[in-house]
Design an enzyme around this catalytic site. Structure first.
Site, short mmCIF file in Angstrom:
data_model
loop_
_atom_site.label_atom_id
_atom_site.label_comp_id
_atom_site.label_asym_id
_atom_site.label_seq_id
_atom_site.Cartn_x
_atom_site.Cartn_y
_atom_site.Cartn_z
N GLU A 180 20.01 -18.72 7.67
CA GLU A 180 20.08 -19.86 8.58
C GLU A 180 20.26 -19.43 10.02
O GLU A 180 20.60 -20.25 10.89
CB GLU A 180 21.21 -20.80 8.16
CG GLU A 180 22.61 -20.26 8.37
CD GLU A 180 23.11 -19.41 7.21
OE1 GLU A 180 24.33 -19.19 7.13
OE2 GLU A 180 22.28 -18.98 6.37
N ASP B 103 23.32 -19.91 14.71
CA ASP B 103 23.64 -20.05 13.30
C ASP B 103 23.90 -21.52 12.99
O ASP B 103 24.68 -22.18 13.70
CB ASP B 103 24.88 -19.22 12.96
CG ASP B 103 25.19 -19.23 11.47
OD1 ASP B 103 24.61 -18.41 10.76
OD2 ASP B 103 26.02 -20.07 11.05
#
Length: 589
Positions: free
Chosen positions: A497, A454
């Site tokens: 993301e 992440d």
């Protein structure tokens, strides 16, 4: 490593570049053309080219009879009436005398007379000596050579009756001249045509290129072994492609019996080329020509004398009437012809596939129909060239069109699959492909690891630098992840993301090492991130889950990839809780 991104381009230039990137024409067409040309060069397509060439002859509009030529045929009925074969010299001398009396321009005796056939041999010799425009034959080439009539040989009034045959035993070429030792022999067709043209004061003159000649209105150039659909054919001597006028009914014919009985019109002979030869099936002086079509259930045999008449007619018609001689393209022109149609196949199929794609009609039907139309157009264009005296290969370019289309279909299918399974922004696998791949991996025995990555504080990055910068950031992060893992590891964009990496056949320690390498590669990008609370540049947090898939777990009804995802997600959550920019391992028992 920082990826250099070019400034935003103008709409016109960006459109041009995008079209170029999606246009395989420049690669596929030359490759397919080279492949087909290679196959042609070893003769694989030659039989198909011959079949197409023959078909063009059979479909060509009928041509008018050539009234400059009369053929005296020796039929099976003539032989029955005479009761002897070969026919006696006495009867042959009488036939020559009857024909000569009506003043033909030249007589070609397409019968081998190298030995006496009594009775009447002396009478025949006197005819040979007294008829100055009589030309006899021999066979100077091939395995079965036949010497000429000695008297005519001494008078230098002998031509060669050899007829070249292709590998399928069909006659598509004419031998004009050939060499045997130090001697050059004219073919019978050329010898008769030149004798006929003497009265018109038409003689061969050197042409504008080596080995070419001008004969009246005709420009004559020799056949080469690679002309048209041929591949390394025998081109010894001086040959032409035989531009037949027809097989039956294009020449006035008189039977030998009619000649012996003087039952023919004088104007059928006067000032004409007279050819005397056998058409009897029992003699077997018969050849296959383009007019025979075995696929239709019949074989049209043509006698040698009719083939020689076609050769004479071809030369006379070219010299006096401007009728095109038949020529075949060769060399660079032949390769260029195949290349052009390979481009046509690629261009047609790609445009139609792209049009279907845009309008959501994902079907190959219209593209296939388009390729059929292009192939049909190719055949029609080649046929029109043929009518004007040019033999362009058909099989090779048709194969090129269709092979190019097949490659385009395969490339199009690949692109569809790519768009279905890969993320358009980052060019790694998408979530759908990730789910499919993980579902397969969790049912294979051995060690399996999953890394969930992440980008730290990515929402703040977007808010600070804007969404276009955020997209570029994700692209560079995806590139860094791909560079950090092994070639066999599977990288996907998990969502937003987040990225996921499936790592087979490595223990927990090695999986953690790869995750640490990922974080380091991202740090080395040195992408500024002023709003981040973890560092002054973009960083990434990783949660690693590792499991040993043994027989017990493999056979468990409740086992699935969701367990591994949950474990990796838990480790990622812990990495974020401990300050981000780090790797946490969660090993399943």
């Amino acid at each position: 490593m920082r990826i250099h991104l070019k400034p935003k381009q103008s709409p016109d230039r960006r459109s041009w570049r995008s079209r170029l990137q999606g246009w395989p024409l420049l690669v596929i067409a030359p490759g397919v053309a080279a492949l087909i040309t290679g196959l042609s060069s070893i003769g694989w397509l030659e039989p198909v080219e011959w079949m197409t060439f023959d078909l063009f002859f059979r479909r060509r509009p009928p041509e008018p009879p050539d009234h400059r030529i009369t053929v005296v045929t020796i039929t099976d009925q003539d032989i029955t009436n005479i009761g002897q074969w070969p026919i006696p010299d006495k009867l042959l001398a009488r036939a020559l005398s009857h024909l000569h009396a009506h003043r033909p321009r030249v007589i070609g005796l397409d019968l081998y007379r190298d030995f006496p056939v009594e009775p009447g041999h002396q009478e025949l010799l006197r005819s040979f000596q007294s008829i100055p425009n009589l030309i006899g034959v021999q066979r100077a080439f091939g395995l079965q050579k036949v010497p000429p009539p000695p008297v005519l040989d001494q008078l230098n009034r002998v031509a060669d009756a050899s007829i070249p045959e292709d590998g399928d035993k069909r006659v598509r070429r004419a031998l004009l001249t050939g060499e045997e030792g130090d001697r050059v022999y004219q073919g019978l067709g050329l010898a008769l045509a030149l004798k006929y043209l003497e009265k018109e004061q038409i003689i061969p003159l050197p042409g504008d290129q080596p080995h070419t000649y001008r004969l009246g209105l005709a420009r004559i150039e020799p056949f080469r072994g690679g002309d048209g659909g041929y591949t390394n054919a025998d081109d010894l001597g001086y040959q032409l492609l035989l531009n037949y006028r027809g097989s039956d009914g294009v020449f006035q014919t008189i039977t030998l019996t009619e000649v012996l009985q003087n039952r023919f019109q004088a104007d059928w002979v006067k000032d004409r080329v007279i050819l005397i030869g056998t058409t009897a099936e029992s003699v077997k002086d018969l050849f296959l020509t383009p007019y025979g079509d075995e696929s239709a259930g019949y074989t049209n045999w043509t006698s040698g004398v009719i083939i020689h008449a076609n050769i004479v007619s071809q030369i006379l018609s070219a010299a006096q009437d401007g009728r095109p001689l038949l020529r075949g393209v060769s060399g660079f022109s032949k390769h260029l012809w195949v290349m052009i149609w390979a481009f046509a196949g690629v261009g047609t199929s790609w445009q139609l596939l792209q049009a279907n794609w845009v309008h959501k009609r994902l079907t190959y039907g219209s593209a296939i129909a388009g390729i059929w139309l292009v192939s049909g157009g190719l055949v029609v264009i080649s046929y029109l060239f043929f009518l004007n005296g040019w033999w362009f290969p058909v099989a090779a370019p048709v194969f090129a069109v269709n092979c190019a289309a097949i490659v385009c279909f395969a490339y199009h299918s690949y692109k569809l699959q790519h768009f279905a399974y890969f993320d358009g922004l980052t060019q790694v696998a998408n979530r759908r492909y990730f789910d499919l791949h993980l579902a397969r991996q969790v049912y294979r025995k051995g060690t399996l690891s999953l890394i969930l990555c992440d980008v730290d504080y990515f929402k703040l990055y977007n808010d600070t630098y804007g969404h276009p910068a955020g997209d570029r950031c994700l692209q560079q992060v995806a590139f860094a992840i791909r560079r950090a893992v092994r070639w066999k590891d599977f990288v996907a964009r998990y969502g937003g993301e987040e990225f996921a990496v499936i790592i087979p056949a490595l223990d927990a320690k090695d999986a953690v090492h790869i995750a640490e390498r990922i974080t380091e590669q991202v740090r080395q990008l040195k992408l500024p991130h002023q709003a981040s609370k973890a560092a002054d540049h973009v960083t990434i947090s990783c949660g690693v889950a590792t499991v040993e898939i043994n027989a017990q777990r493999f056979n468990s009804a409740g086992w699935s990839g969701g367990h591994l995802i949950a474990a990796a997600d838990q480790a990622l959550y812990q990495a974020k809780a401990e300050g981000r920019n780090r790797v946490i391992l969660n090993q399943l028992e």
